[in-house]
Design a protein around this motif. Structure first.
Motif, PDB file in Angstrom:
ATOM      1  N   LEU A  66       0.830  -1.204   0.000  1.00 16.10           N
ATOM      2  CA  LEU A  66       0.000   0.000   0.000  1.00 16.10           C
ATOM      3  C   LEU A  66       0.867   1.257   0.000  1.00 16.10           C
ATOM      4  N   HIS A  67       1.860   1.302   0.872  1.00 20.45           N
ATOM      5  CA  HIS A  67       2.682   2.504   1.017  1.00 20.45           C
ATOM      6  C   HIS A  67       3.725   2.655  -0.085  1.00 20.45           C
ATOM      7  N   ASN A  68       4.249   1.542  -0.578  1.00 24.03           N
ATOM      8  CA  ASN A  68       5.377   1.617  -1.521  1.00 24.03           C
ATOM      9  C   ASN A  68       4.990   1.460  -2.981  1.00 24.03           C
ATOM     10  N   VAL A  69       3.814   0.904  -3.248  1.00 25.94           N
ATOM     11  CA  VAL A  69       3.417   0.666  -4.634  1.00 25.94           C
ATOM     12  C   VAL A  69       2.116   1.396  -4.975  1.00 25.94           C
ATOM     13  N   THR A  70       1.057   1.109  -4.219  1.00 31.64           N
ATOM     14  CA  THR A  70      -0.235   1.754  -4.492  1.00 31.64           C
ATOM     15  C   THR A  70      -0.113   3.273  -4.415  1.00 31.64           C
ATOM     16  N   ALA A  71       0.610   3.762  -3.427  1.00 39.19           N
ATOM     17  CA  ALA A  71       0.807   5.215  -3.296  1.00 39.19           C
ATOM     18  C   ALA A  71       1.488   5.789  -4.526  1.00 39.19           C
ATOM     19  N   VAL A  72       2.419   5.054  -5.092  1.00 38.71           N
ATOM     20  CA  VAL A  72       3.113   5.525  -6.299  1.00 38.71           C
ATOM     21  C   VAL A  72       2.160   5.563  -7.491  1.00 38.71           C
ATOM     22  N   GLU A  73       1.260   4.603  -7.553  1.00 39.39           N
ATOM     23  CA  GLU A  73       0.234   4.639  -8.605  1.00 39.39           C
ATOM     24  C   GLU A  73      -0.587   5.917  -8.510  1.00 39.39           C
ATOM     25  N   HIS A  74      -0.978   6.281  -7.284  1.00 43.52           N
ATOM     26  CA  HIS A  74      -1.761   7.509  -7.081  1.00 43.52           C
ATOM     27  C   HIS A  74      -0.970   8.740  -7.517  1.00 43.52           C
ATOM     28  N   LEU A  75       0.283   8.809  -7.119  1.00 46.88           N
ATOM     29  CA  LEU A  75       1.109   9.973  -7.433  1.00 46.88           C
ATOM     30  C   LEU A  75       1.388  10.082  -8.925  1.00 46.88           C
ATOM     31  N   VAL A  76       1.665   8.975  -9.559  1.00 47.66           N
ATOM     32  CA  VAL A  76       1.920   8.992 -11.006  1.00 47.66           C
ATOM     33  C   VAL A  76       0.685   9.473 -11.757  1.00 47.66           C
ATOM     34  N   ALA A  77      -0.483   8.972 -11.373  1.00 49.41           N
ATOM     35  CA  ALA A  77      -1.724   9.396 -12.037  1.00 49.41           C
ATOM     36  C   ALA A  77      -1.937  10.900 -11.886  1.00 49.41           C
ATOM     37  N   ALA A  78      -1.693  11.428 -10.684  1.00 44.08           N
ATOM     38  CA  ALA A  78      -1.865  12.864 -10.453  1.00 44.08           C
ATOM     39  C   ALA A  78      -0.823  13.675 -11.208  1.00 44.08           C
ATOM     40  N   CYS A  79       0.401  13.182 -11.254  1.00 40.24           N
ATOM     41  CA  CYS A  79       1.456  13.876 -11.998  1.00 40.24           C
ATOM     42  C   CYS A  79       1.167  13.878 -13.500  1.00 40.24           C
ATOM     43  N   GLU A  80       0.624  12.777 -13.996  1.00 38.69           N
ATOM     44  CA  GLU A  80       0.248  12.727 -15.417  1.00 38.69           C
ATOM     45  C   GLU A  80      -0.854  13.741 -15.732  1.00 38.69           C
ATOM     46  N   ALA A  81      -1.788  13.887 -14.821  1.00 36.92           N
ATOM     47  CA  ALA A  81      -2.919  14.800 -15.043  1.00 36.92           C
ATOM     48  C   ALA A  81      -2.479  16.256 -15.068  1.00 36.92           C
ATOM     49  N   HIS A  82      -1.348  16.549 -14.385  1.00 36.03           N
ATOM     50  CA  HIS A  82      -0.930  17.950 -14.269  1.00 36.03           C
ATOM     51  C   HIS A  82       0.489  18.192 -14.794  1.00 36.03           C
ATOM     52  N   HIS A  83       1.026  17.214 -15.526  1.00 32.10           N
ATOM     53  CA  HIS A  83       2.318  17.369 -16.216  1.00 32.10           C
ATOM     54  C   HIS A  83       3.441  17.736 -15.245  1.00 32.10           C
ATOM     55  N   VAL A  84       3.597  16.920 -14.211  1.00 33.87           N
ATOM     56  CA  VAL A  84       4.582  17.173 -13.154  1.00 33.87           C
ATOM     57  C   VAL A  84       5.798  16.264 -13.340  1.00 33.87           C
ATOM     58  N   HIS A  85       6.992  16.813 -13.210  1.00 30.05           N
ATOM     59  CA  HIS A  85       8.227  16.019 -13.202  1.00 30.05           C
ATOM     60  C   HIS A  85       8.311  15.284 -11.866  1.00 30.05           C
ATOM     61  N   LEU A  86       8.483  13.962 -11.910  1.00 32.15           N
ATOM     62  CA  LEU A  86       8.494  13.138 -10.706  1.00 32.15           C
ATOM     63  C   LEU A  86       9.879  12.560 -10.453  1.00 32.15           C
ATOM     64  N   THR A  87      10.386  12.775  -9.244  1.00 30.95           N
ATOM     65  CA  THR A  87      11.596  12.102  -8.777  1.00 30.95           C
ATOM     66  C   THR A  87      11.191  11.096  -7.722  1.00 30.95           C
ATOM     67  N   PHE A  88      11.469   9.825  -7.983  1.00 28.98           N
ATOM     68  CA  PHE A  88      11.073   8.729  -7.099  1.00 28.98           C
ATOM     69  C   PHE A  88      12.306   8.154  -6.415  1.00 28.98           C
ATOM     70  N   LEU A  89      12.236   7.981  -5.100  1.00 28.24           N
ATOM     71  CA  LEU A  89      13.357   7.438  -4.327  1.00 28.24           C
ATOM     72  C   LEU A  89      13.278   5.922  -4.246  1.00 28.24           C
ATOM     73  N   SER A  90      14.371   5.287  -4.648  1.00 28.75           N
ATOM     74  CA  SER A  90      14.439   3.824  -4.583  1.00 28.75           C
ATOM     75  C   SER A  90      15.697   3.409  -3.821  1.00 28.75           C
ATOM     76  N   THR A  91      16.107   2.169  -3.967  1.00 24.55           N
ATOM     77  CA  THR A  91      17.048   1.574  -3.017  1.00 24.55           C
ATOM     78  C   THR A  91      17.968   0.550  -3.680  1.00 24.55           C
ATOM     79  N   ASP A  92      19.119   0.307  -3.052  1.00 25.93           N
ATOM     80  CA  ASP A  92      20.014  -0.767  -3.502  1.00 25.93           C
ATOM     81  C   ASP A  92      19.397  -2.132  -3.239  1.00 25.93           C
ATOM     82  N   PHE A  93      18.352  -2.189  -2.415  1.00 29.80           N
ATOM     83  CA  PHE A  93      17.723  -3.473  -2.119  1.00 29.80           C
ATOM     84  C   PHE A  93      16.880  -4.000  -3.279  1.00 29.80           C
ATOM     85  N   VAL A  94      16.850  -3.297  -4.398  1.00 32.38           N
ATOM     86  CA  VAL A  94      16.249  -3.879  -5.599  1.00 32.38           C
ATOM     87  C   VAL A  94      17.175  -4.924  -6.206  1.00 32.38           C
TER      88      VAL A  94
END
Length: 299
Positions: free
Chosen positions: A91-119
């Motif tokens: 919910l916090h790490n994936v679903t939330a990103v879906e929400h943010l991406v959708a909102a950024c797409e609607a308003h043409h926002v540059h998104l910087t997403f923080l990730s990890t070496d644990f990938v």
């Protein structure tokens, strides 16, 4: 340039607020769930409460603020907690990103997403941006899934991966390797520190600077932001003890199998940061410089 930052009650979020509030060319909007921890320190910074797991809240706030850039630092980052509570982690790490991406797409926002070496699997390192993700725990899986959502989006995006972030923050409950080692040795406690995990530890101020460089330059793609020193936690502990002139005989060298933890850790990660250095002008502190900065901040 209007930058909205999520998770400003967290370590990186606080460092971003401290850095960005002094940039004359931007308007900063800080957001986090719950009361603003920085209200007394930076009363001039606009703060709005935001639960990134709520699609309606995210949509409404992005429409209200109309940011040009969004730096998303909010996440569930306790690796063992993510392993044990997978639904909350997703919910916090994936679903939330879906929400943010959708909102950024609607308003043409540059998104910087923080990730990890644990990938990454931890079979080899240091790793450059083109290395293939292969996580060994659920936290890493959630971050890979979120990265894929960001990469498939129709907005200008950047993914900033980082490693073992350490630093101090205001009214922040979690400790870090520097203060844990210092405080344990000052109290005369024996500590066990692993010698078979390799990381490039990242000063929180450096990570904030990397995120700002990405946003300021409207950079897109994946960037590895950390230090360039590959160290084991045991080596880090010895450096901390040396700086504070503490008894190294209290530090026992052990391997990762000594500890029983719900989530597996990758053994060898760490980053090659030449892309960020060359394209962004990123220059990190050394680990010794980071220790000195923390010592000054907590004095």
């Amino acid at each position: 340039m209007r930058i909205l930052v999520t998770g400003t009650n967290g370590l990186l979020g606080q460092k971003l607020v401290a850095l960005l509030r002094n940039q004359p060319e931007i308007e900063l909007v800080a957001t986090s769930r719950g009361p603003n921890k920085l209200a007394a320190l930076y009363p001039e910074v606009q703060f709005l409460s935001l639960d990134v797991t709520s699609k309606s809240e995210v949509s409404r706030l992005i429409a209200q603020v109309q940011p040009t850039h969004l730096i998303h630092t909010a996440a569930m980052t306790n690796v063992d907690e993510c392993e044990l509570n997978r639904e909350a982690c997703w919910l916090h790490n994936v679903t939330a990103v879906e929400h943010l991406v959708a909102a950024c797409e609607a308003h043409h926002v540059h998104l910087t997403f923080l990730s990890t070496d644990f990938v990454f699997s931890g079979e080899q390192g240091p790793l450059a941006e083109g290395a293939l993700p292969a996580p060994v725990n659920f936290y890493g899986e959630s971050k890979v899934a979120a990265e894929e959502i960001v990469q498939a989006s129709r907005i200008p995006w950047a993914i900033v991966r980082t490693v073992l972030v350490y630093g101090t923050a205001h009214n922040y409950g979690r400790t870090n390797i520097v203060l844990w080692v210092r405080d344990s040795l000052r109290a005369g406690r024996h500590i066990q520190v692993v010698n078979d995990q390799f990381r490039t530890p990242t000063l929180a101020e450096d990570l904030a600077q990397g995120c700002w460089l990405v946003a300021r330059q409207h950079a897109t793609g994946i960037y590895h932001i950390s230090s360039d020193e590959l160290l084991t936690p045991y080596q880090m502990a010895l450096r901390v003890a040396a700086y504070f002139q503490l008894d190294t005989s209290l530090i026992s060298e052990v391997n990762a199998s000594t500890f029983s933890q719900p989530a597996q850790r990758p053994l060898r990660t760490g980053f090659v940061i030449s892309k960020a250095q060359q394209e962004l002008g990123y220059q990190p502190h050394s680990f010794d410089e980071g220790i000195a900065l923390l010592a000054k901040q907590v004095k």
